[in-house]
Design a protein around this motif. Structure first.
Motif, mmCIF file in Angstrom:
data_model
loop_
_atom_site.group_PDB
_atom_site.id
_atom_site.type_symbol
_atom_site.label_atom_id
_atom_site.label_comp_id
_atom_site.label_asym_id
_atom_site.label_seq_id
_atom_site.Cartn_x
_atom_site.Cartn_y
_atom_site.Cartn_z
ATOM 1 N N ARG A 6 1.249 -1.287 -0.038
ATOM 2 C CA ARG A 6 -0.246 -0.219 -0.464
ATOM 3 C C ARG A 6 1.070 1.036 -0.509
ATOM 4 O O ARG A 6 2.095 1.471 0.446
ATOM 5 C CB ARG A 6 -0.787 -0.062 1.477
ATOM 6 C CG ARG A 6 -1.930 -1.338 1.095
ATOM 7 C CD ARG A 6 -3.149 -0.989 0.858
ATOM 8 N NE ARG A 6 -4.011 -1.943 1.162
ATOM 9 C CZ ARG A 6 -4.286 -2.918 0.137
ATOM 10 N NH1 ARG A 6 -4.199 -2.065 -0.888
ATOM 11 N NH2 ARG A 6 -5.196 -3.691 0.581
ATOM 12 N N ILE A 7 1.140 2.430 -0.992
ATOM 13 C CA ILE A 7 0.979 3.193 -0.913
ATOM 14 C C ILE A 7 0.457 4.477 -0.296
ATOM 15 O O ILE A 7 -0.775 4.262 -1.278
ATOM 16 C CB ILE A 7 1.603 4.156 -2.152
ATOM 17 C CG1 ILE A 7 2.750 2.564 -2.565
ATOM 18 C CG2 ILE A 7 2.396 5.264 -2.725
ATOM 19 C CD1 ILE A 7 3.082 2.889 -4.286
ATOM 20 N N SER A 8 1.114 4.901 0.694
ATOM 21 C CA SER A 8 0.370 6.195 1.672
ATOM 22 C C SER A 8 0.487 7.183 0.556
ATOM 23 O O SER A 8 1.082 7.630 0.031
ATOM 24 C CB SER A 8 1.131 6.680 2.318
ATOM 25 O OG SER A 8 2.626 7.237 2.923
ATOM 26 N N GLU A 11 4.074 8.961 1.160
ATOM 27 C CA GLU A 11 5.025 7.363 -0.486
ATOM 28 C C GLU A 11 5.010 8.542 -1.312
ATOM 29 O O GLU A 11 5.547 8.253 -2.298
ATOM 30 C CB GLU A 11 4.918 6.652 0.448
ATOM 31 C CG GLU A 11 5.686 5.121 -0.384
ATOM 32 C CD GLU A 11 7.492 6.055 -0.068
ATOM 33 O OE1 GLU A 11 8.035 5.735 -1.178
ATOM 34 O OE2 GLU A 11 7.281 6.938 0.880
ATOM 35 N N ALA A 12 3.635 8.221 -1.895
ATOM 36 C CA ALA A 12 3.557 9.128 -3.377
ATOM 37 C C ALA A 12 3.775 9.827 -4.133
ATOM 38 O O ALA A 12 4.630 10.567 -4.792
ATOM 39 C CB ALA A 12 1.598 8.979 -3.489
ATOM 40 N N ARG A 15 7.342 10.025 -3.929
ATOM 41 C CA ARG A 15 8.311 9.979 -5.217
ATOM 42 C C ARG A 15 7.666 10.189 -6.255
ATOM 43 O O ARG A 15 8.662 10.056 -7.270
ATOM 44 C CB ARG A 15 7.545 8.360 -5.667
ATOM 45 C CG ARG A 15 8.087 7.238 -4.295
ATOM 46 C CD ARG A 15 7.169 5.857 -4.492
ATOM 47 N NE ARG A 15 7.256 5.029 -3.225
ATOM 48 C CZ ARG A 15 6.851 3.508 -3.958
ATOM 49 N NH1 ARG A 15 6.724 2.632 -4.333
ATOM 50 N NH2 ARG A 15 6.941 2.243 -3.023
ATOM 51 N N ASP A 72 11.064 3.000 -6.277
ATOM 52 C CA ASP A 72 9.776 2.179 -6.622
ATOM 53 C C ASP A 72 10.762 1.186 -7.077
ATOM 54 O O ASP A 72 11.018 1.275 -8.202
ATOM 55 C CB ASP A 72 9.630 3.647 -7.356
ATOM 56 C CG ASP A 72 7.741 2.901 -7.532
ATOM 57 O OD1 ASP A 72 7.643 2.071 -7.792
ATOM 58 O OD2 ASP A 72 7.676 4.113 -7.524
ATOM 59 N N LEU A 99 0.450 6.540 -8.557
ATOM 60 C CA LEU A 99 1.341 7.679 -8.087
ATOM 61 C C LEU A 99 0.343 8.701 -7.361
ATOM 62 O O LEU A 99 -0.120 8.516 -6.703
ATOM 63 C CB LEU A 99 2.044 7.764 -8.129
ATOM 64 C CG LEU A 99 3.549 6.607 -7.902
ATOM 65 C CD1 LEU A 99 4.515 7.299 -8.203
ATOM 66 C CD2 LEU A 99 3.417 6.362 -5.859
ATOM 67 N N LYS A 102 -3.050 8.345 -5.884
ATOM 68 C CA LYS A 102 -3.084 8.506 -4.131
ATOM 69 C C LYS A 102 -2.861 9.667 -4.006
ATOM 70 O O LYS A 102 -3.445 9.797 -2.524
ATOM 71 C CB LYS A 102 -1.808 7.351 -3.837
ATOM 72 C CG LYS A 102 -1.624 6.213 -4.690
ATOM 73 C CD LYS A 102 -2.638 4.988 -3.799
ATOM 74 C CE LYS A 102 -3.094 3.774 -4.604
ATOM 75 N NZ LYS A 102 -4.073 2.942 -4.220
#
Length: 103
Positions: A6-8, A11-12, A15, A72, A99, A102
């Protein structure tokens, strides 16, 4: 079986953001890339020779940079498999879109 990570939102955002100047990707054609958006554009615009310099003969410079600097793994793996600039550019564009969803 692939792990689902899971990408918060944070975090998105990280990145998608700029990397520190000293970690920018230096392309063989002289351009520098500091984020995924610039990588997508560079892949679209660069010559096939530049692409092959970074991805031919077992090299995976784009994938390595994305894994080690951007953090990533999924995109890094996709870039390592890309056989052309356009495949690589599309992989980056799709990942950016994911991304951004998100945020």
């Amino acid at each position: 079986m692939a792990r689902i990570i899971r990408i918060s939102k944070e975090e998105a955002n990280r990145r998608l953001g700029d990397v520190p100047d000293e970690k920018r990707f230096w392309c063989h054609d002289g351009r520098f890339v500091k984020n995924l958006g610039e990588l997508e554009k560079a892949l679209t615009d660069m010559s096939d020779e530049t692409f092959h310099y970074h991805s031919g003969q077992g090299r995976s410079d784009f994938g390595n940079w994305v894994r080690e600097v951007v953090g990533d793994d999924k995109l890094a793996n996709d870039l390592s498999k890309a056989k052309s600039r356009m495949q690589a550019s599309q992989a980056v564009a799709q990942r950016i879109s994911f991304l951004e969803s998100k945020l």
